[in-house]
Design a protein around this motif. Structure first.
Motif: not given
Length: 154
Positions: A43-47
């Protein structure tokens, strides 16, 4: 009537020769299992800190300052052959899944998390490579990344 004579036991030496081979095989199987897991669950986590990849060996955090989101776009690799991965540097290349470091047809180095070649996200960076990703919703992913990057700078 047959007469049977058993062999003299070899001792521990064959065990010591085969142990490293067995450990190498087990390690390879573990790596392949982790890669298969990553192909389904990455998954790709945008933070606020940046864009992070989780669920595979090549996962890491990319700070927003290194991503050129103004030039990022959704691409179809059949329509843009210059962005197709052509050579694997260090990575996994399975049918339907590519992750790790590759060279693109245009000569650019890229970090891939790619499962769908018809709707991938291409993100150039200031670090000398690009990202080629397959989020489930590419447009929403890019919009979220641009919002988070803007909030991180403001």
């Amino acid at each position: 009537m047959d007469t049977i004579f058993p062999i003299i036991p070899a001792g521990p030496r064959p065990f010591y020769v085969m142990l490293p081979i067995l450990l190498l095989l087990l390690g390879g199987m573990g790596f392949l299992g982790y890669t298969l897991y990553g192909s389904q669950c990455a998954r790709f986590v945008v933070s606020p800190a940046g864009l992070a990849f989780q669920g595979d060996v090549y996962g890491k955090l990319h700070p927003w300052s290194t991503l050129r989101l103004d030039a990022a776009r959704v691409v179809d690799l059949s329509a843009e052959p210059r962005l197709r991965p052509t050579a694997r540097r260090v990575g996994t290349a399975l049918p339907g899944y590519a992750s790790g470091w590759f060279t693109l047809a245009n000569g650019e180095k890229a970090l891939l998390y790619l499962t769908a070649r018809d709707r991938a996200v291409y993100i150039p960076t200031t670090a000398g490579h690009a990202l080629l990703l397959s989020p489930a919703d590419p447009e929403a992913f890019l919009a979220a990344a641009r919002r988070a990057a803007g909030a991180g700078r403001g």
